[in-house]
Design a protein around this motif. Structure first.
Motif, mmCIF file in Angstrom:
data_model
loop_
_atom_site.group_PDB
_atom_site.id
_atom_site.type_symbol
_atom_site.label_atom_id
_atom_site.label_comp_id
_atom_site.label_asym_id
_atom_site.label_seq_id
_atom_site.Cartn_x
_atom_site.Cartn_y
_atom_site.Cartn_z
ATOM 1 N N GLY A 220 0.807 -1.220 0.000
ATOM 2 C CA GLY A 220 0.000 0.000 0.000
ATOM 3 C C GLY A 220 0.836 1.264 0.000
ATOM 4 O O GLY A 220 0.405 2.305 0.515
ATOM 5 N N ARG A 221 2.011 1.215 -0.605
ATOM 6 C CA ARG A 221 2.929 2.352 -0.630
ATOM 7 C C ARG A 221 2.915 2.997 -2.016
ATOM 8 O O ARG A 221 2.936 2.305 -3.044
ATOM 9 C CB ARG A 221 4.351 1.862 -0.309
ATOM 10 C CG ARG A 221 5.452 2.929 -0.353
ATOM 11 C CD ARG A 221 5.665 3.564 0.980
ATOM 12 N NE ARG A 221 6.572 4.708 0.891
ATOM 13 C CZ ARG A 221 7.909 4.622 0.962
ATOM 14 N NH1 ARG A 221 8.509 3.440 1.132
ATOM 15 N NH2 ARG A 221 8.642 5.722 0.898
ATOM 16 N N ASP A 222 2.931 4.303 -2.056
ATOM 17 C CA ASP A 222 3.021 5.039 -3.316
ATOM 18 C C ASP A 222 4.465 4.991 -3.801
ATOM 19 O O ASP A 222 5.358 5.549 -3.151
ATOM 20 C CB ASP A 222 2.585 6.486 -3.101
ATOM 21 C CG ASP A 222 2.715 7.336 -4.357
ATOM 22 O OD1 ASP A 222 3.065 6.788 -5.432
ATOM 23 O OD2 ASP A 222 2.484 8.562 -4.257
ATOM 24 N N PRO A 223 4.760 4.336 -4.942
ATOM 25 C CA PRO A 223 6.146 4.253 -5.414
ATOM 26 C C PRO A 223 6.733 5.612 -5.771
ATOM 27 O O PRO A 223 7.955 5.765 -5.808
ATOM 28 C CB PRO A 223 6.059 3.341 -6.644
ATOM 29 C CG PRO A 223 4.634 3.418 -7.083
ATOM 30 C CD PRO A 223 3.834 3.628 -5.834
ATOM 31 N N GLY A 224 5.873 6.602 -5.997
ATOM 32 C CA GLY A 224 6.354 7.945 -6.287
ATOM 33 C C GLY A 224 7.048 8.588 -5.103
ATOM 34 O O GLY A 224 7.729 9.610 -5.258
#
Length: 282
Positions: A220-224
């Motif tokens: 659930g992590r934003d790769p940005g």
């Protein structure tokens, strides 16, 4: 195709403190270079392995005092070399000394020669990454919370404190180095603000990036939120040109940050021509 940012790295092997200090002070005056890095080893990695190699974390503390703008970091501190609570206290102090400029580089560790010579245990790979995961939890907790309790297999903390806290909150940005698809990239997806690899082709980097993004989706992590960086070595015999050409290929692939690995005993005079050659790509 986006713009790429730049950093430098001085390898503390086969060199002198005076040379490293001169280069970092010069880089501090060149806006193109956003950060400067060293490494965390006790033996050289190239050339004469019995030669000199300056210790990474103590040099960072001194370089923090000698610079004013450039961010400072180590690629990357081995978790096996220092207890995670000791590392957290060192990181907090380094961030304070630098006025909030620390980039906290961390890795599982790998150098068998150093471990054998110094009697440092180098566990098998799975156990080493279990230790790394627990160490990351301990370090982040100590840097960001009043107290941390952890009942791990390898790391145990009991209402542990790390005071004073670092300038950067919740903690200095974490760089995780490595390309192991299962454990390293999952750790980067969980903890890192920057993921660094040393030597790969643009195509291989894109494949690894895809794996990283898969781990981010699972967690659930934003790769940005994760800066992707790679090291590009300047060959002293070939000069700046081939390195700049290599940078251009990574820029086309979408790399965020390129760390220019300077030759041994590089002089400050190298930095201005290097910055001028890289500027069109920045």
């Amino acid at each position: 195709m986006g713009l790429v940012r730049f950093a430098i790295k001085t390898r503390p092997e086969h060199t002198t403190w005076a040379d490293i200090l001169d280069v970092w002070k010069a880089a501090d005056d060149i806006e193109l270079f956003e950060s400067a890095w060293n490494w965390d080893h006790f033996y050289p990695l190239t050339g004469d392995l019995t030669g000199p190699n300056l210790e990474g974390m103590t040099t960072l503390a001194a370089l923090a005092q000698a610079t004013r703008r450039i961010r400072i970091g180590c690629q990357v501190a081995g978790m096996i070399y220092r207890h995670p609570a000791v590392m957290a206290n060192m990181a907090a102090t380094l961030d304070i000394i630098s006025g909030g400029r620390l980039e906290l580089g961390l890795g599982a560790g790998w150098n068998q020669q150093e471990c054998d010579a110094y009697g440092i245990e180098l566990p098998p790979l799975r156990e080493r990454f279990d230790l790394f995961d627990e160490g990351m939890e301990a370090i982040v907790g100590l840097l960001s919370r009043p107290t941390t309790t952890l009942e791990g297999r390898h790391v145990r903390l009991t209402e542990a404190r790390c005071e004073p806290k670092p300038v950067q909150q919740p903690h200095p940005p974490i760089t995780i180095g490595g390309k192991g698809p299962k454990r390293t990239l999952r750790a980067a997806a969980r903890w890192a603000q920057q993921w660094n690899i040393v030597t790969e082709t643009p195509q291989r980097w894109l494949e690894l990036k895809e794996i990283l993004h898969g781990h981010c989706a699972d967690l659930g992590r934003d790769p940005g939120e994760i800066t992707c960086s790679i090291n590009v070595l300047i060959d002293p015999e070939k000069g700046i040109g081939p390195a700049v050409e290599q940078v251009a290929t990574f820029r086309e692939a979408g790399m965020d940050l390129v760390v220019m690995n300077l030759p041994h005993r590089a002089k400050p005079a190298l930095l201005e021509p290097l910055a001028e050659a890289l500027a069109p790509l920045a």
